[in-house]
Design an enzyme around this catalytic site. Structure first.
Site, short mmCIF file in Angstrom:
data_model
loop_
_atom_site.label_atom_id
_atom_site.label_comp_id
_atom_site.label_asym_id
_atom_site.label_seq_id
_atom_site.Cartn_x
_atom_site.Cartn_y
_atom_site.Cartn_z
N GLU A 144 0.89 -1.16 0.00
CA GLU A 144 0.00 0.00 0.00
C GLU A 144 0.93 1.20 0.00
O GLU A 144 1.16 1.84 1.03
CB GLU A 144 -0.94 -0.02 1.20
CG GLU A 144 -2.24 0.73 0.97
CD GLU A 144 -2.13 2.24 1.09
OE1 GLU A 144 -1.34 2.84 0.31
OE2 GLU A 144 -2.81 2.79 1.95
N GLU A 153 4.54 8.44 -3.83
CA GLU A 153 5.31 7.95 -2.69
C GLU A 153 6.39 6.95 -3.11
O GLU A 153 6.94 6.23 -2.28
CB GLU A 153 4.37 7.30 -1.66
CG GLU A 153 3.46 8.30 -0.97
CD GLU A 153 2.61 7.66 0.11
OE1 GLU A 153 2.74 6.43 0.32
OE2 GLU A 153 1.81 8.37 0.74
#
Length: 641
Positions: A144, A153
Site C-alpha cells: 500500500e 510515494e
C-alpha cells in the site's frame, strides 16, 4: 544531532522546516499522519482482505507455500490479514522505526509473531539468502505505497526493485493492477488557482486594471499536483470537455518500470471551450479478473455514488495544463499523460505522440516565481474580486493625499491598491529575493516600477532609514481500536501519548470547505489584535468556555481570523456567513482554517441534559508567531484533552 521536521503553517498552509534535537519524539509524526484514516477506510480494508484471500488461494492451489512480502506494512494489518488467510509466512517491511516498533507489538498482541517478521529497513535494503533478512524470495507481494497521485510515494521504484530482487517469477500481487483516469475540463474557479487574472480597481480617475506580467502568463506552472476532495466541488464550477478517459495502467504482478513514459488518448471534445484543467483519479483491482475493485472516482464518475467511501488519505487530483487552449466540439484531440518515477503531468496535442514521434516534454517547472511563492489557495484569494473590492473600500476610508503606506506582506498586491487609490508614497516589504523579483515584474507590467519602493528585508529588521525618514506608517486522530478483527490499540496509545507533547497543542491547517462538517456552537471571539498598537513582547493568553448548542459528535475546535478593515468592512478567513439551523457551515474556499483535534469526542448516544461546555486556554507568542492551545471538554467526555 539536529534533524529537520516539516510543519504546516496554519495561516498559509505552506510547509516550514523546523529544527528538532535528538530527543524529538517521532510518535507525533504518527499522530499527524494518515495511518488512522487508512485504518478507518472500511472499503479499502475489505477489498484488500478479499484480494489477499484470493491471492493466497491461487498460490495454495498450485501446491506452493504462500510466502508474503508486505512493503510498507505500517501497523502490520495487511500482514495479519495474509496469515489469517492461510499464508505460511510473511515478511513485513517498514522503514519508519517508531511504526516498525509499533507493528512488532501489534503483531505480538494478535498472536502472529511466529508467522510475521517485521523488518525495519527500506525495501531496497532488504537482503535475500541464508544469512539475509529473507531466506528466499516471496511469491505474494502486498503493498500500500500509493498516494492521491498513485506514484508520488515512490511506488514504481519500489515495485521495480522488489520484482528484480525480492520476488519469484510469476508471483501474485495485491493489488494486481492500477488504472489512472483523467477528464479534461474548463473551470474558471480552478484556473484561478494557477494564473493571475486581471484585477479591477475603481479609483477617482476611473477604473484601473492590474495586469499579470507576460512571464506569469507564459509560465507552465508548478510541477506539483493539487490534491482535492472533488466530491465537494460543485458541478457548476466546471464544464466537462471530455469523457472520463483511462490514461494508463500498471500491472503490479509483472516487472514494473520506473522509467519516464507517456500515454496518449484520442478523444472528441464534448463541448467547445478553453481546455485548462485535468481532473484525475485512479482505481486498483485486487485480483487478475478485476472483480475486486477499489476506486477513487468522484460521484459523477462512480458506478454507485451511494457507495462512496470518505477518504482523506486518498483524494483526487487537479492538474493544470501549461497553457489554456481552445477546443472545438467534435474536433479530435489527444490528451497525453506523462510520468517519471514520482510525478504525473498532462499536455494536450493535436495528434498522438505515437503518430508524430515527438518525445514527451519535460516535467513543467515554474520560471516566473509566482507558483513557488503562492500556493493554490493564495492564487484564488488574490483573484477574488470581491475580496479586492473590500480592501479597496477600506483603503478609501483611511487614505489621504499625503499618506505614506507601508505594505508588510510578501507577494501582496495591496501596495498597488494603495497607489491607485491616491497614497503619496508606497513602500512594500518583500522578505525574500524571489518575492522581490516577482513583485518587480508585476510592478513593471503595470508601469509602477518607479512608483512603489520595494524593500528586501524581513519586517523585524526594518529601520527608520529603510523608510526614508517616514515614521507615520478529527478522523486522523480518532481511535481505531479493532480493525477488521485485529487489535491495533497500540497505535491508538501511541497517538494519545503523542498528544502530551508540545506540537499536539498546536492546530493543523485544513481547507474545511472540502470537509462537510457541522458547528455545535456559535462562533466565539478568542483573541483580538490591534494592529495600530505596538506588538507586545510578552505572550498573550485567553481563557474561557464555549457552549455546545447542538447535539452531535464534537471532534475538535476550529480557529480563524477576521480582519476588520474598517468598522463596516470585515474579511473572514473562516466562516463566511452564520451557520444554518442544523449547523452546516460555509467556509472561505481560499483559506485553510486552524483545526485542533480532540482525542475523545462527545458520545452521540448520550442525550444532552443541558448545555455542554468546552473550556479553552489559548496562548500566542507575538515574537515567534506560535499559537498553543488546550481544550477541556465537559463531563460527558471524561479527560477529553
Amino acid at each position: 544531532m539536529k534533524i529537520f521536521c516539516g510543519r504546516a503553517n496554519p495561516t498559509t498552509g505552506s510547509v516550514e522546516w523546523l529544527e528538532e534535537d535528538e530527543h524529538y519524539d517521532y510518535h507525533q509524526e504518527i499522530a499527524r499522519s494518515s495511518y488512522a484514516d487508512m485504518l478507518h477506510d472500511k472499503d479499502r480494508n475489505i477489498k484488500y482482505y478479499q484480494g489477499i484471500r484470493a491471492a493466497v488461494s491461487r498460490v495454495k492451489d498450485r501446491g506452493q507455500k504462500a510466502l508474503v512480502l508486505d512493503i510498507g506494512t505500517g501497523t502490520g494489518l495487511l500482514s495479519m490479514m495474509a496469515v489469517t488467510a492461510g499464508a505460511d509466512f510473511c515478511y513485513a517491511i517498514e522503514v519508519f522505526k517508531p511504526m516498525a516498533d509499533a507493528a512488532v507489538k501489534i503483531v505480538e498482541k494478535n498472536g502472529f509473531s511466529d508467522k510475521i517478521k517485521v523488518i525495519n529497513k527500506h525495501s531496497t535494503e532488504v537482503t535475500v539468502g541464508p544469512d539475509g533478512d529473507m531466506p528466499c524470495r516471496a511469491n505474494i507481494l502486498i503493498t500500500e505505497l500509493f498516494d492521491t497521485e498513485l506514484i508520488g510515494e515512490g511506488a514504481l521504484p519500489s515495485y521495480e526493485h522488489a520484482h528484480r530482487h525480492l520476488m519469484q517469477e510469476d508471483c501474485e500481487a495485491v493489488p494486481h493492477r492500477a488504472t489512472v483516469y483523467a477528464q479534461l475540463v474548463e473551470s474558471r474557479r480552478m484556473w484561478s488557482w494557477n494564473k493571475l487574472f486581471p484585477i479591477r480597481v475603481q479609483t477617482s480617475l476611473g477604473e484601473q486594471v492590474i495586469v499579470p506580467p507576460s512571464e506569469l502568463e507564459r509560465c507552465p506552472g508548478a510541477p506539483s499536483v493539487y490534491d482535492i476532495q472533488l466530491n465537494q466541488v460543485s458541478p457548476t464550477d466546471f464544464t466537462a470537455l471530455s469523457d472520463v478517459l483511462p490514461m494508463f495502467s500498471v500491472d503490479f504482478s509483472k516487472q514494473v518500470s520506473s522509467s519516464a513514459a507517456c500515454y496518449g488518448r484520442q478523444f472528441e471534445p464534448l463541448a467547445s471551450g478553453q481546455a485548462q484543467v485535468v481532473l484525475s483519479w485512479w482505481d486498483i483491482e485486487m485480483d487478475p479478473e478485476g472483480k475486486i475493485k477499489c476506486t477513487m472516482a468522484p460521484f459523477w464518475a462512480h458506478t454507485d455514488p451511494q457507495e462512496l467511501q470518505w477518504r482523506d488519505h486518498w483524494m483526487q487530483c487537479v492538474y493544470f495544463l501549461p497553457q489554456e487552449e481552445p477546443v472545438v466540439q467534435g474536433s479530435a484531440l489527444c490528451l497525453v499523460a506523462h510520468h517519471d518515477d514520482y510525478c504525473v503531468w498532462y499536455s494536450l496535442q493535436r495528434t498522438s505522440p505515437q503518430k508524430n514521434g515527438r518525445i514527451h516534454p519535460a516535467r513543467p517547472v515554474c520560471d516566473c516565481q509566482a507558483h513557488l511563492l503562492w500556493n493554490r489557495p493564495r492564487f484564488g484569494e488574490i483573484n477574488d474580486q470581491h475580496r479586492t473590492d473590500q480592501y479597496a473600500q477600506a483603503l478609501r476610508t483611511v487614505l489621504k493625499p499625503d499618506s505614506v503606506c507601508l505594505c508588510v506582506s510578501d507577494g501582496s498586491l495591496l501596495s498597488m491598491l494603495a497607489h491607485y487609490l491616491g497614497a503619496e508614497q508606497v513602500l512594500t516589504i518583500e522578505s525574500s529575493a524571489a518575492s522581490h523579483r516577482l513583485m518587480k515584474k508585476i510592478f513593471k507590467a503595470n508601469h509602477l516600477e518607479d512608483k512603489i519602493n520595494v524593500i528586501e528585508k524581513r519586517p523585524e529588521l526594518l529601520t527608520s532609514a529603510d523608510l526614508e525618514g517616514k515614521k507615520d506608517l478529527w478522523r486522523i486522530r480518532s481511535p481505531c481500536g479493532d480493525c477488521e478483527g485485529f487489535d491495533v490499540h497500540i497505535m491508538d496509545d501511541m497517538i494519545k501519548h503523542a498528544l502530551d507533547f508540545r506540537e499536539s497543542k498546536e492546530a493543523e491547517p485544513h481547507p474545511l470547505w472540502e470537509y462537510p462538517c457541522r458547528s455545535l456552537s456559535e462562533p466565539q471571539q478568542i483573541l483580538t489584535f490591534d494592529f495600530r498598537q505596538p506588538v507586545p513582547p510578552q505572550s498573550v493568553c485567553a481563557e474561557g468556555s464555549i457552549e455546545l448548542r447542538r447535539p452531535g459528535r464534537s471532534h475538535g475546535a476550529v480557529l480563524w481570523m477576521e480582519y476588520h478593515l474598517t468598522p463596516d468592512s470585515t474579511i473572514s478567513t473562516g466562516l463566511l456567513k452564520p451557520a444554518e439551523d442544523k449547523g452546516y457551515c460555509c467556509w472561505n474556499p481560499h483559506c485553510k482554517q486552524a483545526v485542533y483535534f480532540f482525542s475523545t469526542m462527545l458520545d452521540p448516544r448520550a442525550p444532552l441534559g443541558g448545555p455542554q461546555t468546552v473550556s479553552y486556554t489559548v496562548e500566542f507568542q507575538p515574537l515567534t508567531g506560535d499559537v498553543t492551545m488546550d481544550f477541556t471538554l465537559s463531563d460527558s467526555l471524561s479527560d477529553g484533552r
